[in-house]
Design a protein around this motif. Structure first.
Motif: not given
Length: 418
Positions: A161, A164-165, A331, A333, A405, A407
């Protein structure tokens, strides 16, 4: 492939062996324990002709090394630090790649409540941990360190996470709790699913976190947060507090502005722990009573443990909500995993055992190439490991463990400032 499970008669170790025997890819599963009766009981529960029992004392390095050299991969499922470090040293010497599930980053040993673990003479704990890492590299060995539920899946999902961000701030919220019905039948609204003396250790030691981009130490069970879990078809009010659950993150993600790991419990649990602390019942320093020296925590454990053992029909849950916040996106989870009542596997054993067994397969297949002491987030997170991360989640889903997940645009910093 031949896999060896050290601690294979315990709840977690036997669940690892069960997974290895059930989901393919393993020709032989060895389980190690000292008690022949416990080994026989585990053999009967796991089932299958590929499972072999080994009755040895893992503190005997020579005998353990000979056994390890007969296997391709090891899983260390031991409940306390002294035996875990002994097994890690032996595995490295035997040239055996291994997965360890303990809440420990062996490269940077926790300095508190050592449980009998000690560095060699003339070495600090950090020097000892670094020497293990260097020796593993020299021997061409990989120790995938802290790969279960938390640490383990919590590290991997939060690490992904963050990537990704482009997050600078992160919180892991994880915990093993009784079902709501079971919680009502036990003190502290808690039920034992693994070593409870280790749980109490988590409540008392100093905890390292990242604050303002620097490592700080805070008191365990601080940083309280109440929240509503509304994912995975669940709607529950829960609470969490800081504990020492993901120690490797301080080193692998030192660039973060803030990070902490928090343990999830039912409302009321942390207030009860506060009372026990205030009364001195969780202290380990002995006090004199009736002419004897008694550790308050040892006394309390003897008193409380029978009341926290599962009653008929009691089940547990593993719950996770991790958040990684970047400048524009966050993000999250989520996981809510229940027990496997059909096969008699607790949620904690199911999630921890599955994660460790899957990772052991990947390691034995050569899909994790780093050598030395490797944290889960180093092995599964990043653009180079996207396929491996996806395969991990797919294998978990195959076992009925689903990770959600999400986002979304950043709306507020409140969720990470609590």
């Amino acid at each position: 492939m031949k896999a060896l499970v050290l601690g294979g008669t315990g709840r977690i170790g036997s669940a690892v062996a069960w997974d290895l025997a059930r989901y393919g890819g393993v020709d032989e599963v060895g389980i190690v324990g000292r008690s022949r009766s416990s080994l026989q009981k585990a053999l009967e529960w796991i089932g299958g002709e590929r499972v072999v029992a080994h009755s040895i004392d893992i503190s005997d390095s020579r005998e353990s090394r000979r056994l390890m050299q007969k296997y391709d991969i090891g899983i260390i499922a031991l409940p306390e630090r002294k035996s875990s470090y002994k097994a890690v040293e032996t595995a490295i010497g035997a040239g055996l790649d291994a997965v360890d599930i303990l809440e420990e980053y062996h490269r940077r040993p926790d300095p508190y409540e050592k449980e009998g673990m000690a560095a060699p003479a003339g070495m600090s704990l950090d020097e000892y941990g670094e020497s293990l890492h260097k020796k593993a590299i020299e021997c061409g060995v990989t120790l995938l360190d802290g790969m279960g539920f938390a640490p383990g899946l919590s590290n991997v999902t939060l690490g992904e996470g963050i990537r990704r961000v482009g997050a600078k701030r992160a919180v892991a919220r994880v915990g093993g709790i009784p079902s709501r019905e079971a919680a009502a039948r036990h003190p502290l609204q808690y039920m034992i699913t693994w070593s409870f003396d280790h749980v109490l250790r988590e409540y008392m030691v100093g905890v390292r976190v990242l604050e303002d981009g620097r490592v700080s130490e805070v008191e365990a069970t601080s940083g309280r947060e109440s929240f509503r879990f509304k994912e995975c078809g669940i709607d529950e009010e829960l609470e969490c507090a800081i504990t020492p659950g993901m120690p490797s993150f301080l080193y692998t993600h030192s660039h973060l502005e803030s990070f902490s790991e928090k343990t999830i419990r039912w409302p009321g649990h942390w207030q009860a722990i506060d009372t026990l602390k205030e009364c001195g019942l969780l202290d380990i320093a002995p006090i004199s009573y009736a002419g004897q020296d008694i550790s308050p925590r040892d006394f309390f454990l003897r008193l409380i443990e029978p009341r926290l053992k599962p009653l008929p029909g009691d089940e547990d849950v593993c719950v996770m909500w991790n958040s990684a916040q970047g400048s524009e996106e966050q993000a999250d989870c989520f996981m809510w995993a229940e027990a496997d009542s059909k096969n008699g596997i607790t949620a904690m054993a199911r999630v921890t055992g599955s994660a460790a067994a899957i990772a052991a397969r990947f390691l034995a297949q050569g899909r994790i190439g780093e050598k030395g002491i490797v944290a889960p987030e180093e092995a599964f997170c990043g653009e180079l490991y996207g396929e491996l991360y996806g395969d991990l989640l797919q294998e978990l889903k195959r076992r009925g463990i689903n990770i959600v997940e999400v986002i979304k645009p950043v709306e507020s910093k409140a969720s990470l400032d609590a």
